[in-house]
Design a protein around this motif. Structure first.
Motif, short mmCIF file in Angstrom:
data_model
loop_
_atom_site.label_atom_id
_atom_site.label_comp_id
_atom_site.label_asym_id
_atom_site.label_seq_id
_atom_site.Cartn_x
_atom_site.Cartn_y
_atom_site.Cartn_z
N VAL A 167 4.13 4.73 -4.87
CA VAL A 167 4.59 5.96 -5.53
C VAL A 167 3.37 6.80 -5.90
CG1 VAL A 167 5.71 6.89 -7.59
CG2 VAL A 167 6.70 4.91 -6.42
N GLY A 168 3.49 8.10 -5.72
CA GLY A 168 2.39 8.99 -6.07
C GLY A 168 1.40 9.23 -4.95
N ASN A 169 1.71 8.73 -3.74
CA ASN A 169 0.89 8.99 -2.56
C ASN A 169 1.60 10.04 -1.69
OD1 ASN A 169 -1.50 6.80 -2.09
ND2 ASN A 169 0.17 5.92 -3.30
N PRO A 170 0.86 10.89 -1.00
CA PRO A 170 1.48 11.94 -0.17
C PRO A 170 1.93 11.40 1.19
CG PRO A 170 -0.90 12.15 -0.07
CD PRO A 170 -0.62 11.05 -1.06
N SER B 132 14.29 -5.71 5.17
CA SER B 132 13.43 -6.54 4.32
C SER B 132 12.17 -5.78 3.91
CB SER B 132 13.05 -7.83 5.06
OG SER B 132 14.18 -8.63 5.28
N PHE B 133 11.58 -5.07 4.86
CA PHE B 133 10.40 -4.28 4.55
C PHE B 133 10.74 -3.15 3.58
CE2 PHE B 133 8.04 -5.23 8.81
CZ PHE B 133 7.84 -6.54 8.38
N LEU B 134 11.82 -2.43 3.88
CA LEU B 134 12.20 -1.28 3.06
C LEU B 134 12.49 -1.72 1.62
CD1 LEU B 134 12.69 1.75 3.05
CD2 LEU B 134 15.08 1.31 3.66
N GLY B 135 13.07 -2.88 1.46
CA GLY B 135 13.37 -3.37 0.12
C GLY B 135 12.15 -3.84 -0.64
N SER B 136 11.02 -3.94 0.06
CA SER B 136 9.79 -4.43 -0.57
C SER B 136 8.76 -3.33 -0.79
CB SER B 136 9.17 -5.54 0.29
OG SER B 136 10.07 -6.62 0.45
N VAL B 137 9.15 -2.07 -0.52
CA VAL B 137 8.23 -0.95 -0.70
C VAL B 137 8.85 0.07 -1.65
CG1 VAL B 137 6.93 0.90 0.40
CG2 VAL B 137 7.31 -1.24 1.63
N PHE B 138 8.12 0.42 -2.69
CA PHE B 138 8.55 1.48 -3.59
C PHE B 138 7.72 2.72 -3.29
CE2 PHE B 138 9.14 -2.16 -6.83
CZ PHE B 138 10.32 -2.56 -6.20
N GLY B 139 8.38 3.81 -2.92
CA GLY B 139 7.64 5.01 -2.60
C GLY B 139 8.53 6.23 -2.57
N VAL B 140 7.88 7.40 -2.56
CA VAL B 140 8.59 8.67 -2.51
C VAL B 140 7.91 9.55 -1.46
CG1 VAL B 140 9.28 10.73 -3.79
CG2 VAL B 140 9.21 8.50 -4.95
N CYS B 141 8.70 10.13 -0.57
CA CYS B 141 8.16 11.01 0.47
C CYS B 141 7.62 12.30 -0.15
CB CYS B 141 9.24 11.35 1.49
SG CYS B 141 10.10 9.92 2.18
N THR B 142 6.85 13.02 0.64
CA THR B 142 6.29 14.28 0.15
C THR B 142 7.37 15.30 -0.18
OG1 THR B 142 5.99 14.95 2.46
CG2 THR B 142 4.07 14.04 1.33
#
Length: 361
Positions: A297-300, A315-325
């Motif tokens: 989170v907080g990366n562009p 499985s991968f998607l459930g293990s990554v917390f992030g937000v798109c630009t």
């Protein structure tokens, strides 16, 4: 064994007819401005020198006054701007289990300050002070030291550290820019270097930290590139790594290794724009096995075909917390859209920006 012996001594002293708790401390007027207090129930004998106006006013009570009991529990120096140095032999022959210095102007302490306590000291805290020097070389002699907390000081260098007993080191908010490989801390569990300008972690730095659980380097200076084997962990119990706010934009291959299935990895607030599969998949292969996760989170991050390998693997998607630009949460991305990304082999070596491994289907 030592604790039991100390308690036995306290019991004997308190059992002598005609004596009171004061037998464990000198006459209060003799050690002013320091004070001594004890509690036989808690088995503690504490000395507080927070009102001292100079180092001499700490040195005198311990060196020129007779103490009926020399194995004390805790030394305190708090909210004091008058004492700048803990000089040679300041405690005489008196030993402590804990030394607590907080919100002071102390810039240094002589190694002999700690020698009387070398077999008993388990907690050494000098925080929110002005510490510029520390006798690192004495650490191997402090055989029971578990906790070393030197946060919010002015330390600029950190040599090779060796200790068979240390479990917790906190040196956050100092001015340390360089660390050396070769540390020997086999029982260390937590290493906190937050908010130091550390620009590089040398290969092999964690080699003799086989019980490490947490490495914290928030707001250090590890970016823009995290080099191969910079963070090469060797602990089967490794749980948490925080390298947020380091201006990291890219990683070399195998920059971070040794993660465990339940490790929490925080890349928050860096400059990562693309989750390149060859770099990030080895980490997610491990983290996605259990409760581990990666927080970016907080990366562009661009949520284009370069992230398809994550989106198309639950499985991968459930293990990554992030937000798109564009503000879209990773978990809200539609896998159907990413099925149209190119599936050809990458045209350039290690270029996975538009390639989806067929194994994701």
């Amino acid at each position: 064994m030592q604790e039991a012996l100390n308690f036995f001594c306290l019991f004997i002293l308190y059992s002598v007819p005609g004596t009171s708790g004061q037998i464990l401390c000198p006459d209060s007027t003799e050690i002013l401005p320091c004070t001594c207090s004890q509690d036989v129930i808690d088995r503690t004998v504490n000395v507080d020198c927070s009102e001292a106006n100079s180092s001499d006013e700490i040195h005198y009570p311990f060196n020129d006054v007779d103490w009926p009991f020399q194995n004390l529990t805790r030394f305190l120096l708090k909210e004091n701007n008058d004492v700048s140095v803990l000089p040679e032999g300041v405690f005489g022959d008196i030993s402590f289990e804990e030394i607590f210095v907080d919100l002071t102007s102390v810039t240094s302490l002589h190694f002999t300050t700690l020698l009387p306590s070398k077999d008993r000291l388990w907690s050494l805290i000098i925080g929110f002070s002005s510490l510029e020097e520390f006798p690192w070389e004495i650490l191997p002699q402090l055989i029971n030291l578990k906790e070393l907390d030197l946060q919010f000081n002015a330390l600029t260098s950190l040599p090779l550290l060796q200790s068979a007993s240390l479990e917790y080191i906190d040196i956050m908010f100092n001015e340390i820019s360089h660390v050396e490989a070769g540390w020997s801390l086999p029982n260390l569990r937590i290493l906190n270097l937050n908010s130091n300008p550390v620009s590089d972690v040398p290969t092999g730095f964690f080699s003799d930290m086989g019980k490490l659980e947490e490495f914290l380097c928030f707001s250090c200076a590890l970016g823009p590139t995290l080099s191969t084997k910079s963070l090469e962990f060797r602990s089967a119990t490794f749980k948490r790594i925080v390298i947020s706010s380091n201006s990291i934009s890219t990683l070399d291959v195998d920059a971070i290794t040794g993660l465990q299935p339940n490790t929490r990895l925080s890349f928050r607030d860096n400059e990562i724009r693309e989750l390149t599969e060859v770099l990030f998949r080895p980490m997610l292969d491990v983290l996605s096995v259990d409760t581990g996760h990666m927080d970016i989170v907080g990366n562009p991050v661009k949520c284009d075909c370069s992230i398809a390998w994550v989106v198309l693997n639950p499985s991968f998607l459930g293990s990554v917390f992030g937000v798109c630009t564009d503000g879209t949460n990773f978990q809200d991305l539609d896998p159907i859209i990413f099925e149209d990304c190119a599936r050809s082999e990458p045209t350039l070596v290690d270029d996975y920006s538009t390639w989806i491994d067929s194994r994701m289907k």
